[in-house]
Motif scaffolding. Structure first.
Motif, mmCIF file in Angstrom:
data_model
loop_
_atom_site.group_PDB
_atom_site.id
_atom_site.type_symbol
_atom_site.label_atom_id
_atom_site.label_comp_id
_atom_site.label_asym_id
_atom_site.label_seq_id
_atom_site.Cartn_x
_atom_site.Cartn_y
_atom_site.Cartn_z
ATOM 1 N N ASN A 1 40.125 28.546 67.892
ATOM 2 C CA ASN A 1 39.208 29.315 68.904
ATOM 3 C C ASN A 1 37.889 28.549 68.894
ATOM 4 O OD1 ASN A 1 39.410 31.536 66.570
ATOM 5 N ND2 ASN A 1 37.574 30.826 66.987
ATOM 6 N N SER B 1 35.361 23.987 73.374
ATOM 7 C CA SER B 1 36.115 24.948 73.419
ATOM 8 C C SER B 1 35.336 26.141 72.613
ATOM 9 C CB SER B 1 37.369 24.986 73.030
ATOM 10 O OG SER B 1 38.195 24.146 73.962
ATOM 11 N N THR C 1 34.947 30.779 72.025
ATOM 12 C CA THR C 1 35.610 31.903 72.179
ATOM 13 C C THR C 1 34.756 33.093 72.034
ATOM 14 O OG1 THR C 1 37.799 31.071 71.967
ATOM 15 C CG2 THR C 1 37.790 33.308 72.285
ATOM 16 N N GLY D 1 37.572 38.193 72.141
ATOM 17 C CA GLY D 1 38.466 37.303 72.583
ATOM 18 C C GLY D 1 39.499 36.871 71.471
ATOM 19 N N ASP E 1 40.755 29.540 74.053
ATOM 20 C CA ASP E 1 39.299 29.648 74.350
ATOM 21 C C ASP E 1 39.214 30.393 75.795
ATOM 22 O OD1 ASP E 1 39.398 28.065 76.551
ATOM 23 O OD2 ASP E 1 38.956 26.114 75.612
ATOM 24 N N ASN E 2 37.917 31.184 75.740
ATOM 25 C CA ASN E 2 37.687 31.704 77.095
ATOM 26 C C ASN E 2 36.395 31.107 77.652
ATOM 27 O OD1 ASN E 2 35.887 32.924 75.509
ATOM 28 N ND2 ASN E 2 36.979 35.011 75.405
ATOM 29 N N ASN F 1 46.600 31.314 75.903
ATOM 30 C CA ASN F 1 45.709 32.172 76.377
ATOM 31 C C ASN F 1 46.543 33.172 77.209
ATOM 32 O OD1 ASN F 1 43.459 30.290 75.790
ATOM 33 N ND2 ASN F 1 42.268 31.412 77.151
ATOM 34 N N LYS G 1 40.255 33.782 80.814
ATOM 35 C CA LYS G 1 38.822 32.682 80.846
ATOM 36 C C LYS G 1 37.854 33.449 81.627
ATOM 37 C CE LYS G 1 41.007 28.776 79.617
ATOM 38 N NZ LYS G 1 40.253 27.874 78.606
#
Length: 294
Positions: A143, A173, A175, A179, A202-203, A273, A280
């Protein structure tokens, strides 16, 4: 197939409480493996006092568990290996090891000494999965660095005295802690699709200069640092009789996160995701988080 009973090893660090909370809200039956019963957990969370150096102790605590989530920090390789071997002996269906960070499946990143223990764990898990009719499988969750925690402790950027690595424009990336918790829960709800898989999530995809822009700190004087120089300094430190862990580890972590060629911006074709329910974050949502630490 979904897990029901889940054991968590290491539920008192930075990530662990969020994972514990997320799994509890998702309805899993939770057991925390801990050295000490002095830690306070909710009454509906079972606590098992264990000796991480004892396979017998760990196997007894893991009996009847569907999954083991390891969130131990820097405690050396032995406790991680003991947990994995005990889980296999107890016929635990799924192991989620303590990855939760950089792309250690990237050859350049895997070669950095700071990730040696994680690479050794991956090797052991692959050996287990390759055995005849294995009852235990694994999922690696990658992540990137923790976004909100990384801002809080000034790891991703220090807004008051910023250092930017390799120019500060490379996107990575990353997170949020919540998340990552959702990723763990998503894997445990779908043991079939995630069996022996590397799961990338990842967000936030962002650069250090993006963070400065969002925080309105573009004009703050910044120091430019070469990650190649950090790597050189790290290996020089490692050659000393008593190398300082915080020096070489910090340098090599930053090399793996911000350096070119280390796979720190995940390929979107590898993303899980959607399957794991991790949306995201919009720039407005990112700005709210940044404002807490800027």
């Amino acid at each position: 197939m979904s897990a029901t009973k889940v054991a968590i090893a290491g539920a008192t660090g930075n990530l662990s409480p969020v994972v514990l909370k997320t799994l509890k809200e998702a309805g899993f039956e939770l057991t925390v493996l801990t050295r000490s019963t002095k830690n306070s957990f909710d009454s509906d969370v079972r606590v098992a006092q264990v000796d991480f150096a004892s396979l017998d102790s760990l196997q007894a605590a893991l009996a009847g568990q569907d999954a083991l989530v390891i969130t131990l920090g820097h405690v050396g390789l032995e406790p991680h290996m003991n947990l994995i071997n005990a889980a296999v002996a107890a016929n635990v269906k799924r192991i989620i090891p303590s990855e939760f960070g950089s792309n250690t499946t990237n050859p350049e990143a895997a070669a950095l000494p700071v990730f040696a223990d994680k690479v050794a764990v991956q090797k052991r898990l692959k050996e287990i999965a390759a055995a005849p009719s294995p009852k235990t499988s694994y999922t690696l969750i990658l992540n990137g660095p923790f976004f909100d925690w990384g801002l809080q402790v000034k790891f991703l950027i220090n807004f008051g005295n910023p250092e930017v690595y390799d120019g500060g424009d490379r996107k990575i990336s990353t997170t949020t802690l919540s998340g990552i918790g959702k990723a763990v829960a998503g894997v445990l709800k779908d043991l079939d699709s995630t069996r022996n898989k590397v799961v990338f999530v990842d967000n936030v995809r962002i650069s250090q200069n993006d963070l400065l822009r969002i925080a309105g700190k573009e004009q703050v004087p910044k120091k430019e640092v070469s990650t190649a120089d950090l790597e050189k300094e790290a290996f020089e430190e490692l050659e000393k009789p008593n190398p300082k862990h915080m020096v070489f580890a910090f340098n090599l972590l930053n090399r793996g996160i911000f350096g070119e060629g280390y796979g720190s911006l995940f390929s979107e074709k590898d993303f899980w995701n959607d399957a794991l329910g991790i949306p995201k974050l919009s720039e407005a949502e990112i700005a709210v988080i940044v404002s807490q630490y800027a």
